[in-house]
Design an enzyme around this catalytic site. Structure first.
Site, PDB file in Angstrom:
ATOM      1  N   ASP B 116       1.099  -1.184   0.056  1.00  0.00           N
ATOM      2  CA  ASP B 116      -0.335   0.221  -0.035  1.00  0.00           C
ATOM      3  C   ASP B 116       0.669   1.151   0.032  1.00  0.00           C
ATOM      4  OD1 ASP B 116      -2.045   1.199   0.049  1.00  0.00           O
ATOM      5  OD2 ASP B 116      -2.823   1.395   2.326  1.00  0.00           O
ATOM      6  N   TYR B 118       1.193   6.019  -0.602  1.00  0.00           N
ATOM      7  CA  TYR B 118       0.416   6.816   0.381  1.00  0.00           C
ATOM      8  C   TYR B 118       1.230   7.999  -0.382  1.00  0.00           C
ATOM      9  CZ  TYR B 118       0.965   9.553   5.442  1.00  0.00           C
ATOM     10  OH  TYR B 118       0.456  10.285   5.792  1.00  0.00           O
ATOM     11  N   HIS B 123      -3.966  13.331   0.444  1.00  0.00           N
ATOM     12  CA  HIS B 123      -3.940  12.563   2.201  1.00  0.00           C
ATOM     13  C   HIS B 123      -3.015  13.149   3.427  1.00  0.00           C
ATOM     14  CE1 HIS B 123      -4.884   8.915   4.011  1.00  0.00           C
ATOM     15  NE2 HIS B 123      -3.910   8.343   4.124  1.00  0.00           N
ATOM     16  N   ARG B 132       0.330  13.538  13.741  1.00  0.00           N
ATOM     17  CA  ARG B 132       1.103  14.828  14.658  1.00  0.00           C
ATOM     18  C   ARG B 132       1.044  15.741  14.811  1.00  0.00           C
ATOM     19  NH1 ARG B 132       2.144   9.802  11.132  1.00  0.00           N
ATOM     20  NH2 ARG B 132       2.698  11.771   9.130  1.00  0.00           N
ATOM     21  N   GLU B 189     -10.931   4.109   3.367  1.00  0.00           N
ATOM     22  CA  GLU B 189     -10.051   4.447   2.188  1.00  0.00           C
ATOM     23  C   GLU B 189     -10.323   3.686   1.010  1.00  0.00           C
ATOM     24  OE1 GLU B 189      -5.061   4.275   3.780  1.00  0.00           O
ATOM     25  OE2 GLU B 189      -5.630   5.097   5.627  1.00  0.00           O
ATOM     26  N   GLU B 191      -8.905   3.924  -2.898  1.00  0.00           N
ATOM     27  CA  GLU B 191      -8.147   4.263  -3.215  1.00  0.00           C
ATOM     28  C   GLU B 191      -8.338   2.915  -4.648  1.00  0.00           C
ATOM     29  OE1 GLU B 191      -4.195   2.101  -1.479  1.00  0.00           O
ATOM     30  OE2 GLU B 191      -5.357   2.773  -0.020  1.00  0.00           O
ATOM     31  N   ASP B 223      -9.413   0.415   1.763  1.00  0.00           N
ATOM     32  CA  ASP B 223      -8.561  -0.592   2.706  1.00  0.00           C
ATOM     33  C   ASP B 223      -8.781   0.064   4.350  1.00  0.00           C
ATOM     34  OD1 ASP B 223      -5.957  -1.498   3.746  1.00  0.00           O
ATOM     35  OD2 ASP B 223      -5.211   1.456   3.456  1.00  0.00           O
ATOM     36  N   ARG B 227      -8.726   3.182  12.866  1.00  0.00           N
ATOM     37  CA  ARG B 227      -7.715   4.485  12.804  1.00  0.00           C
ATOM     38  C   ARG B 227      -6.999   4.212  15.181  1.00  0.00           C
ATOM     39  NH1 ARG B 227      -6.178   5.812   8.029  1.00  0.00           N
ATOM     40  NH2 ARG B 227      -7.928   6.254   6.953  1.00  0.00           N
ATOM     41  N   GLN B 230      -4.863   1.407  14.641  1.00  0.00           N
ATOM     42  CA  GLN B 230      -2.971   2.037  14.279  1.00  0.00           C
ATOM     43  C   GLN B 230      -2.400   2.948  14.994  1.00  0.00           C
ATOM     44  OE1 GLN B 230      -4.645   4.005  10.451  1.00  0.00           O
ATOM     45  NE2 GLN B 230      -2.413   4.326   9.779  1.00  0.00           N
ATOM     46  N   TYR B 234       1.118   2.025  15.398  1.00  0.00           N
ATOM     47  CA  TYR B 234       2.151   2.392  14.201  1.00  0.00           C
ATOM     48  C   TYR B 234       3.258   2.656  14.425  1.00  0.00           C
ATOM     49  CZ  TYR B 234       1.934   7.086  13.339  1.00  0.00           C
ATOM     50  OH  TYR B 234       2.524   8.651  13.882  1.00  0.00           O
ATOM     51  N   LYS B 243      -4.820  -1.907  10.409  1.00  0.00           N
ATOM     52  CA  LYS B 243      -5.404  -2.652   8.759  1.00  0.00           C
ATOM     53  C   LYS B 243      -5.654  -3.858   8.117  1.00  0.00           C
ATOM     54  CE  LYS B 243      -3.246   1.879   7.196  1.00  0.00           C
ATOM     55  NZ  LYS B 243      -4.251   2.690   6.481  1.00  0.00           N
ATOM     56  N   THR B 247      -9.761  -5.605   3.540  1.00  0.00           N
ATOM     57  CA  THR B 247      -9.061  -4.948   2.692  1.00  0.00           C
ATOM     58  C   THR B 247      -9.702  -4.985   1.058  1.00  0.00           C
ATOM     59  OG1 THR B 247      -7.053  -4.680   3.127  1.00  0.00           O
ATOM     60  CG2 THR B 247      -7.248  -3.783   0.505  1.00  0.00           C
ATOM     61  N   THR B 342      -4.883   6.393  -0.031  1.00  0.00           N
ATOM     62  CA  THR B 342      -5.959   7.363  -0.446  1.00  0.00           C
ATOM     63  C   THR B 342      -6.323   8.498  -1.304  1.00  0.00           C
ATOM     64  OG1 THR B 342      -6.444   6.665   2.789  1.00  0.00           O
ATOM     65  CG2 THR B 342      -7.375   8.190   1.492  1.00  0.00           C
ATOM     66  N   GLU B 356     -10.744  11.793   8.078  1.00  0.00           N
ATOM     67  CA  GLU B 356      -9.987  13.656   7.373  1.00  0.00           C
ATOM     68  C   GLU B 356     -10.863  14.068   6.729  1.00  0.00           C
ATOM     69  OE1 GLU B 356      -6.945  13.384   3.562  1.00  0.00           O
ATOM     70  OE2 GLU B 356      -7.600  11.526   4.067  1.00  0.00           O
TER      71      GLU B 356
END
Lengths: 412, 412
Positions: B116, B118, B123, B132, B189, B191, B223, B227, B230, B234, B243, B247, B342, B356
């Protein structure tokens, strides 16, 4: 006692009986077990002995046998012990023994999903200090769950496969932008690999206590790592190209049955105690379903043993890794492979990666020929070996995991 | 012009011809293409037409066909157009057309490795701000390489498969230690998934220009992401259980050939310019080998279209993802699947995840029935749809990717 002419302390004696996939000069790959210095060609032996399921061994990987599940694995082991100890069975065994120096070994499984864990507290602490010197070495989650991530199944290779030095992006601290080229910090990770059999349904977690139904056996695993590629790429989604170029596993899968007497208590999980789904339960013999393994490991670099990582120092149990990996409902498939993560003990000469042995490339490792190393150079050969206590009081071998570094493919 | 009774603007017209794996009530899964509101059963049609290679379609996945490589894919497409436009070929086609409402669709491929990426700047920026908040939203590596990681191949499921809410560890900010339970921040997600054919050798990177040899086609990919799981797991090795529970991919693989007219320039990669191995080269028609795709996407939540993520806004090209994924010498295998990451555009109603859209759960999303959502509730259904410009001036459909959330399995 086997009727074979085999020393009682042979590392591939009756208490070992590991499975592998072999071929000879004039035959296709198929399943065998190793006994002493021979490989027993299982399918024709089983056919001659009248076993109905012999065809499961006339295959190019262990996967069909893995799919049969724990009862079939147990039955096969009992049958093997019977034919190897009952002299009346000589005639269906002896014609199918091939000297081990006449066979070529192949990847024993077709790898379904490959997961790599991070289960050594000493390794995670060392790497945390080296990669994130301004933070606590262990991340806050580390003692609450066995951290893991998915790796590339398609580049799991058989022992003996040459390892081409990977190229990619790295960002030297002195440069404002990344540069491209062959990795200059090529490393090993000495691990155990656990081989899964018996599929599960989506949405059906496997408990710690039931993990034995799916833990078929163990290989040695070298998770080759390009530390410079990894350091630049791994935030925020984890290691990718720094690992995906190759992972080597040993040819002989030593079964969980053979390793039963190697079970030992984990070093301890009291601060914090894990959540209930990760806790072991007492077994009939006073042990725990969340067990450790007393496997003695050695890392040989160009003929010099540079480290002896003790597997018994690992924080998380393989059973806990299975429970964690499936607690979200993810399935297991026959042929899944998961690595323990680098095995490092508390002592310097027990570290399972050269990143740690050379402390990030700052301290030379001296080999027996007087040469020094930090990371791998082209032409270097690494051999991983391990042994465990066997049921007969001797030690059983986990065979070897070997790789030699070849130069990077030139690219403009 | 096809001899079939098909409106000129049908989204599964002659310029589309996607591949899938279907079965009927009384038959085994096998390969078909969709034409209009019918599925053409390829193997018997090709056998009747005298094609030698028809057996490659009498399979339960596209993988054997994928293994044949680009020349075979091109030849198959030319043959399909011929039999569907030449009235003399009616007799070998018509007996093998099955109404689409009489078939069950299956996973089109046996997934080898699943990666996967990014690749959406919007996104990655949004997620960086949310996960973060004290750092720059894009990590320093983001514009130098397409960040990616490996996911779980074994839990890629067919469209329509129910999604059981995963359980696991999460650490609420108010708690000193993690708690266990069903995810309370279950997300999607939106995709694209790229399906790879034609294997490569270890140590042989695929260039941007040669990536077309391996890009067979495209599916829609959801996907699903927990959250809360994760966020806790992560660091430092990336997403894992957040995840790996499921999928979903759409049933019809729209080929790269069909999407050729959808190619558009990337939004721009000048600050910084990527390293040479990631750069596109001009093609004969003035485009670039590192192209974008003008695919219009929509995300429907319980009947309300909540977002229209524009694929043309993606920063990295699928060709660059192939080049990056193999630059370290990693192989490709037929059946490899990689997700774009995403898809989010610059506008609020172009975001491809509910994380989001609800800005980390802080802003309600209002559906047409007046209900509000932040993350997924049990019983919710998400449908992803997309279209692209087709060769005949109409729009072709990428079909649908559907999933409904089922309650967590109760566990003590």
């Amino acid at each position: 006692m086997t009727w074979l002419d085999l020393p009682a302390d042979h590392p591939f004696g009756l208490s070992n009986l590991p499975y592998g996939v072999f071929s000879t000069a004039d035959s296709e790959p198929r399943v065998g077990i190793r006994i002493g210095d021979h490989v027993l060609d299982l399918a024709p032996c089983a056919e001659q002995a009248g076993m109905e399921s012999y065809a499961v061994w006339q295959q190019t990987s262990l996967n069909p046998f893995l799919a049969l599940g724990r009862p079939a694995w147990t039955a096969a082991r009992e049958w093997l012990v019977e034919v190897l100890t009952n002299p009346a069975r000589r005639d269906c065994v002896e014609p199918h023994l091939i000297p081990v120096d006449q066979v070529t070994m192949h990847l024993p499984i077709e790898v379904a999903d490959y997961v790599d864990f991070y289960a050594s507290e000493h390794h995670a602490t060392n790497v945390g200090r080296l990669f994130r010197p301004d933070s606590e070495p262990l991340t806050p989650n580390w003692k609450h769950l066995p951290i893991g991530y998915h790796g590339r199944s398609g580049t799991v290779v058989a022992s003996g496969t040459d390892i081409v030095r990977p190229s990619g992006q790295r960002k030297p601290p002195t440069e404002p932008v990344p540069v491209f080229g062959p990795s200059v910090r090529l490393d090993i990770e000495a691990e155990l690999g656990f081989i899964v059999g018996g599929s599960t349904e989506l949405g059906s977690p496997v408990s710690v206590a039931n993990s034995d139904d799916h833990l078929f056996g163990v290989v040695l695993l070298n998770d080759w790592s390009a530390r410079d590629l990894q350091a630049w790429e791994y935030v925020p989604l984890g290691p990718f190209l720094g690992k995906s170029f190759a992972t080597t596993i040993s040819p002989w899968v030593v079964t969980s049955d053979a390793l039963r007497v190697a079970r030992v208590p984990l070093p301890g999980q009291t601060d914090p105690t894990p959540l209930p789904y990760l806790r072991g339960e007492p077994t009939d013999d006073g042990a725990s379903t969340a067990y450790g393994l007393d496997i003695t490991y050695e890392v040989e670099w160009n003929g010099t043993v540079v480290s002896r990582p003790p597997y018994r120092s690992m924080y998380w149990s393989p059973a806990q890794m299975v429970a964690h990996m499936t607690i979200n409902g993810a399935t297991l498939r026959s042929g899944d492979l998961f690595g323990s993560g680098t095995i490092s003990g508390p002592e310097k000469d027990e570290r399972g990666s050269f990143l740690e042995l050379s402390w990030g490339g700052q301290e030379d490792v001296t080999l027996d020929d007087g040469s020094t190393r930090t990371f791998l150079e082209d032409g270097d050969t690494v051999i991983l070996r391990a042994t465990a206590p066997g049921a007969d009081g001797t030690r059983i071998s986990l065979s070897e995991c070997v790789g030699t570094i070849r130069p990077a493919v030139t690219r403009t």
